[in-house]
Design a protein around this motif. Structure first.
Motif, PDB file in Angstrom:
ATOM      1  N   ILE A 151      48.210  55.435   5.411  1.00 53.32           N
ATOM      2  CA  ILE A 151      49.549  55.539   4.829  1.00 53.32           C
ATOM      3  C   ILE A 151      50.445  56.385   5.729  1.00 53.32           C
ATOM      4  CG2 ILE A 151      50.862  56.540   2.907  1.00 53.32           C
ATOM      5  CD1 ILE A 151      48.507  55.640   1.089  1.00 53.32           C
ATOM      6  N   ILE A 165      36.692  57.062   1.962  1.00 55.48           N
ATOM      7  CA  ILE A 165      37.630  55.937   1.859  1.00 55.48           C
ATOM      8  C   ILE A 165      39.018  56.442   1.490  1.00 55.48           C
ATOM      9  CG2 ILE A 165      38.214  53.911   0.453  1.00 55.48           C
ATOM     10  CD1 ILE A 165      35.172  53.328   0.379  1.00 55.48           C
ATOM     11  N   GLU A 166      39.082  57.354   0.539  1.00 56.60           N
ATOM     12  CA  GLU A 166      40.379  57.903   0.134  1.00 56.60           C
ATOM     13  C   GLU A 166      41.037  58.652   1.283  1.00 56.60           C
ATOM     14  OE1 GLU A 166      39.593  60.151  -3.390  1.00 56.60           O
ATOM     15  OE2 GLU A 166      39.168  58.360  -4.579  1.00 56.60           O
ATOM     16  N   THR A 174      42.394  56.088   3.645  1.00 52.92           N
ATOM     17  CA  THR A 174      43.578  55.457   3.064  1.00 52.92           C
ATOM     18  C   THR A 174      44.803  56.351   3.255  1.00 52.92           C
ATOM     19  OG1 THR A 174      42.219  54.330   1.416  1.00 52.92           O
ATOM     20  CG2 THR A 174      44.567  54.528   0.929  1.00 52.92           C
ATOM     21  N   GLU A 175      44.645  57.635   3.025  1.00 57.48           N
ATOM     22  CA  GLU A 175      45.753  58.570   3.229  1.00 57.48           C
ATOM     23  C   GLU A 175      46.205  58.566   4.686  1.00 57.48           C
ATOM     24  OE1 GLU A 175      44.193  62.288   1.887  1.00 57.48           O
ATOM     25  OE2 GLU A 175      44.241  61.697  -0.222  1.00 57.48           O
TER      26      GLU A 175
END
Length: 70
Positions: free
Chosen positions: A43, A35-36, A39-40
């Motif tokens: 972005i 997930i991280e 997300t990156e």
């Protein structure tokens, strides 16, 4: 003997549950990392889109431009 058997069953159940919880914890950790990472990536895509929308000179003529709505 019945009480001893019940206690042994309870203890073995707790040990099995602990193994399952540890397995779930590692699965959750891997999912959180995914997930991280996503997300990156989102972005970075948002940043690239904002840069592209703010620099109309970089867009080739004849290519339709996206409308920037706020």
């Amino acid at each position: 003997m019945a009480i001893t058997d019940k206690m042994w069953d309870a203890l073995s159940t707790v040990i099995k549950m602990n193994d399952r919880v540890e397995g779930l914890a590692s699965t959750v950790k891997r999912q959180q990392e995914k997930i991280e990472n996503l997300t990156e990536r989102v972005i970075r895509l948002e940043t690239a889109l904002e840069i592209a929308l703010s620099n109309p000179s970089r867009i080739r003529s004849g290519v339709p431009r996206l409308k920037h709505e706020e």
